[in-house]
Motif scaffolding. Sequence first.
Motif, PDB file in Angstrom:
ATOM      1  N   THR A  68       1.358  -0.799  -4.039  1.00 14.00           N
ATOM      2  CA  THR A  68       2.062  -0.977  -2.763  1.00 14.00           C
ATOM      3  C   THR A  68       3.566  -1.067  -2.974  1.00 14.00           C
ATOM      4  OG1 THR A  68       0.156  -2.130  -1.795  1.00 14.00           O
ATOM      5  CG2 THR A  68       2.290  -2.474  -0.735  1.00 14.00           C
ATOM      6  N   GLN A  69       3.981  -1.786  -4.002  1.00 18.52           N
ATOM      7  CA  GLN A  69       5.408  -1.897  -4.293  1.00 18.52           C
ATOM      8  C   GLN A  69       6.008  -0.526  -4.586  1.00 18.52           C
ATOM      9  OE1 GLN A  69       6.772  -3.506  -8.142  1.00 18.52           O
ATOM     10  NE2 GLN A  69       7.975  -4.990  -6.967  1.00 18.52           N
ATOM     11  N   LYS A  70       5.329   0.238  -5.389  1.00 11.07           N
ATOM     12  CA  LYS A  70       5.822   1.569  -5.760  1.00 11.07           C
ATOM     13  C   LYS A  70       5.949   2.472  -4.531  1.00 11.07           C
ATOM     14  CE  LYS A  70       4.479   5.642  -8.428  1.00 11.07           C
ATOM     15  NZ  LYS A  70       3.447   6.237  -9.315  1.00 11.07           N
ATOM     16  N   ASN A  71       4.901   2.553  -3.728  1.00  8.45           N
ATOM     17  CA  ASN A  71       4.916   3.418  -2.552  1.00  8.45           C
ATOM     18  C   ASN A  71       5.903   2.931  -1.497  1.00  8.45           C
ATOM     19  OD1 ASN A  71       2.928   5.106  -3.621  1.00  8.45           O
ATOM     20  ND2 ASN A  71       1.255   3.881  -2.775  1.00  8.45           N
ATOM     21  N   SER A  72       5.989   1.609  -1.348  1.00 12.38           N
ATOM     22  CA  SER A  72       6.888   1.044  -0.337  1.00 12.38           C
ATOM     23  C   SER A  72       8.350   1.297  -0.690  1.00 12.38           C
ATOM     24  CB  SER A  72       6.638  -0.457  -0.178  1.00 12.38           C
ATOM     25  OG  SER A  72       5.343  -0.699   0.340  1.00 12.38           O
ATOM     26  N   LYS A  73       8.677   1.253  -1.964  1.00 11.43           N
ATOM     27  CA  LYS A  73      10.053   1.541  -2.380  1.00 11.43           C
ATOM     28  C   LYS A  73      10.445   2.961  -1.988  1.00 11.43           C
ATOM     29  CE  LYS A  73      10.718  -1.585  -6.321  1.00 11.43           C
ATOM     30  NZ  LYS A  73      10.872  -1.672  -7.805  1.00 11.43           N
ATOM     31  N   ASN A 103       2.995   1.400   5.009  1.00 10.82           N
ATOM     32  CA  ASN A 103       1.868   0.985   4.174  1.00 10.82           C
ATOM     33  C   ASN A 103       2.041  -0.491   3.799  1.00 10.82           C
ATOM     34  OD1 ASN A 103       3.990   1.596   2.159  1.00 10.82           O
ATOM     35  ND2 ASN A 103       2.374   1.102   0.699  1.00 10.82           N
ATOM     36  N   SER A 104       0.960  -1.084   3.416  1.00  9.94           N
ATOM     37  CA  SER A 104       0.994  -2.489   3.003  1.00  9.94           C
ATOM     38  C   SER A 104      -0.164  -2.748   2.063  1.00  9.94           C
ATOM     39  CB  SER A 104       0.897  -3.409   4.225  1.00  9.94           C
ATOM     40  OG  SER A 104       0.935  -4.771   3.838  1.00  9.94           O
ATOM     41  N   ALA A 105      -0.101  -3.845   1.349  1.00 13.46           N
ATOM     42  CA  ALA A 105      -1.166  -4.180   0.401  1.00 13.46           C
ATOM     43  C   ALA A 105      -2.423  -4.629   1.141  1.00 13.46           C
ATOM     44  CB  ALA A 105      -0.697  -5.293  -0.541  1.00 13.46           C
ATOM     45  N   THR A 106      -3.556  -4.116   0.703  1.00 15.80           N
ATOM     46  CA  THR A 106      -4.843  -4.545   1.237  1.00 15.80           C
ATOM     47  C   THR A 106      -5.548  -5.350   0.143  1.00 15.80           C
ATOM     48  OG1 THR A 106      -4.974  -2.545   2.597  1.00 15.80           O
ATOM     49  CG2 THR A 106      -6.999  -3.806   2.289  1.00 15.80           C
ATOM     50  N   LEU A 107      -5.361  -6.654   0.197  1.00 13.40           N
ATOM     51  CA  LEU A 107      -5.923  -7.531  -0.827  1.00 13.40           C
ATOM     52  C   LEU A 107      -7.299  -8.033  -0.396  1.00 13.40           C
ATOM     53  CD1 LEU A 107      -2.695  -9.629  -1.599  1.00 13.40           C
ATOM     54  CD2 LEU A 107      -3.430  -7.455  -2.587  1.00 13.40           C
ATOM     55  N   THR A 108      -8.097  -8.451  -1.367  1.00 10.27           N
ATOM     56  CA  THR A 108      -9.441  -8.967  -1.070  1.00 10.27           C
ATOM     57  C   THR A 108      -9.558 -10.424  -1.504  1.00 10.27           C
ATOM     58  OG1 THR A 108     -10.285  -8.184  -3.209  1.00 10.27           O
ATOM     59  CG2 THR A 108     -10.478  -6.688  -1.334  1.00 10.27           C
ATOM     60  N   GLU A 109     -10.442 -11.155  -0.849  1.00  6.75           N
ATOM     61  CA  GLU A 109     -10.661 -12.563  -1.174  1.00  6.75           C
ATOM     62  C   GLU A 109     -12.143 -12.959  -1.099  1.00  6.75           C
ATOM     63  OE1 GLU A 109      -9.032 -15.389   1.524  1.00  6.75           O
ATOM     64  OE2 GLU A 109      -9.976 -14.479   3.288  1.00  6.75           O
ATOM     65  N   LYS A 176      11.405  -4.635   3.965  1.00 11.95           N
ATOM     66  CA  LYS A 176      12.034  -5.681   3.158  1.00 11.95           C
ATOM     67  C   LYS A 176      11.033  -6.799   2.865  1.00 11.95           C
ATOM     68  CE  LYS A 176      16.945  -5.266   4.365  1.00 11.95           C
ATOM     69  NZ  LYS A 176      18.091  -5.945   5.051  1.00 11.95           N
ATOM     70  N   GLU A 177      10.254  -7.171   3.881  1.00 10.54           N
ATOM     71  CA  GLU A 177       9.261  -8.232   3.713  1.00 10.54           C
ATOM     72  C   GLU A 177       8.128  -7.791   2.785  1.00 10.54           C
ATOM     73  OE1 GLU A 177       9.113 -11.719   5.257  1.00 10.54           O
ATOM     74  OE2 GLU A 177      11.049 -10.908   4.628  1.00 10.54           O
ATOM     75  N   VAL A 178       7.681  -6.554   2.970  1.00 11.67           N
ATOM     76  CA  VAL A 178       6.615  -6.039   2.101  1.00 11.67           C
ATOM     77  C   VAL A 178       7.061  -6.064   0.640  1.00 11.67           C
ATOM     78  CG1 VAL A 178       5.306  -3.980   1.455  1.00 11.67           C
ATOM     79  CG2 VAL A 178       5.501  -4.621   3.858  1.00 11.67           C
ATOM     80  N   LEU A 179       8.262  -5.572   0.392  1.00 15.13           N
ATOM     81  CA  LEU A 179       8.766  -5.521  -0.984  1.00 15.13           C
ATOM     82  C   LEU A 179       9.007  -6.925  -1.541  1.00 15.13           C
ATOM     83  CD1 LEU A 179      11.180  -2.474  -0.655  1.00 15.13           C
ATOM     84  CD2 LEU A 179       9.058  -2.576  -1.988  1.00 15.13           C
ATOM     85  N   ARG A 180       9.440  -7.835  -0.693  1.00 16.04           N
ATOM     86  CA  ARG A 180       9.673  -9.208  -1.144  1.00 16.04           C
ATOM     87  C   ARG A 180       8.359  -9.857  -1.571  1.00 16.04           C
ATOM     88  NH1 ARG A 180      10.041 -14.471   1.165  1.00 16.04           N
ATOM     89  NH2 ARG A 180       9.427 -13.699   3.216  1.00 16.04           N
ATOM     90  N   ILE A 211       0.344   2.579 -13.613  1.00 15.45           N
ATOM     91  CA  ILE A 211       0.425   2.801 -12.162  1.00 15.45           C
ATOM     92  C   ILE A 211       1.873   3.075 -11.752  1.00 15.45           C
ATOM     93  CG2 ILE A 211       0.135   1.727  -9.890  1.00 15.45           C
ATOM     94  CD1 ILE A 211      -2.235   0.167 -11.076  1.00 15.45           C
ATOM     95  N   LYS A 212       2.781   2.318 -12.317  1.00 16.14           N
ATOM     96  CA  LYS A 212       4.209   2.473 -11.977  1.00 16.14           C
ATOM     97  C   LYS A 212       4.748   3.835 -12.396  1.00 16.14           C
ATOM     98  CE  LYS A 212       5.201  -2.469 -12.526  1.00 16.14           C
ATOM     99  NZ  LYS A 212       5.912  -3.498 -13.357  1.00 16.14           N
ATOM    100  N   SER A 213       4.282   4.332 -13.528  1.00  8.83           N
ATOM    101  CA  SER A 213       4.840   5.578 -14.066  1.00  8.83           C
ATOM    102  C   SER A 213       4.092   6.832 -13.603  1.00  8.83           C
ATOM    103  CB  SER A 213       4.831   5.542 -15.596  1.00  8.83           C
ATOM    104  OG  SER A 213       3.499   5.400 -16.083  1.00  8.83           O
ATOM    105  N   ALA A 214       2.935   6.628 -12.984  1.00 10.49           N
ATOM    106  CA  ALA A 214       2.124   7.778 -12.563  1.00 10.49           C
ATOM    107  C   ALA A 214       2.809   8.574 -11.460  1.00 10.49           C
ATOM    108  CB  ALA A 214       0.749   7.293 -12.089  1.00 10.49           C
ATOM    109  N   GLN A 215       2.648   9.884 -11.499  1.00  8.51           N
ATOM    110  CA  GLN A 215       3.203  10.750 -10.467  1.00  8.51           C
ATOM    111  C   GLN A 215       2.283  10.728  -9.243  1.00  8.51           C
ATOM    112  OE1 GLN A 215       6.123  12.390 -10.682  1.00  8.51           O
ATOM    113  NE2 GLN A 215       6.431  11.450 -12.704  1.00  8.51           N
ATOM    114  N   ASN A 216       2.874  10.679  -8.063  1.00  4.63           N
ATOM    115  CA  ASN A 216       2.094  10.676  -6.825  1.00  4.63           C
ATOM    116  C   ASN A 216       1.547  12.077  -6.530  1.00  4.63           C
ATOM    117  OD1 ASN A 216       2.454   7.959  -6.405  1.00  4.63           O
ATOM    118  ND2 ASN A 216       4.261   8.232  -5.127  1.00  4.63           N
TER     119      ASN A 216
END
Length: 216
Positions: A68-73, A103-109, A176-180, A211-216
Amino acid sequence: MHIHHKIKPENHNLKGILIEIGTIIFAVLLALSAEGLWEHHSTMSAVETSTERLNREITNNLYELVRTQKNSKMKYEKLLALGDKIDNKKPFSEVVSVFDGYNSATLTEATWKRVLNDRIATYFPVDYMEGTYEVYQYYENFKSINDALFNFLLSDLFFNKDKQKEAYEASVIYYKEVLRYCRYGIESYEKFLAQFDKENFNAVKAKCDSIKSAQN
């Protein structure tokens, strides 16, 4: 001259009864002790299994935060580049494709909720439960963000051309909030796994880097 004292039958019977009672009590205590040990073993085994499942769920949530951080940036950079073109001539809903939308993170609990509702929750180490509670707060944070986004996408702000600038500014604040939350969440999750899942932490970090270095 020898004097023989005869043991009265009632004394003999009393001694036998006492021995039998003592034997029964010992057997009961032994059985209870064995049952207690087995129950303790079963409980600790369940705690270990639940810990592994929790760590796995937390790890998967970490991967989701990194993605999510990568895509949101990338979306945020495109959104900022759009700023000079905002002129209140058309609804913001018609320009979202320029920055590839939201987009946003879809976390599970699910595992966390099961553990909290289980009696074995009291057997977990205090520091582990405190750490787990802290990382799962990000589930609530992103749930709030996702709810706010849903309401925004259905609002007049999103479809009214006269409010295009306001919608743009709201979108900037959103990312900004998503990235924070992604930044703080990743730090919190990695700190947790480094402490409570040391055996797998290096592999987890390696996958995060992948994940960070992978090409989209």
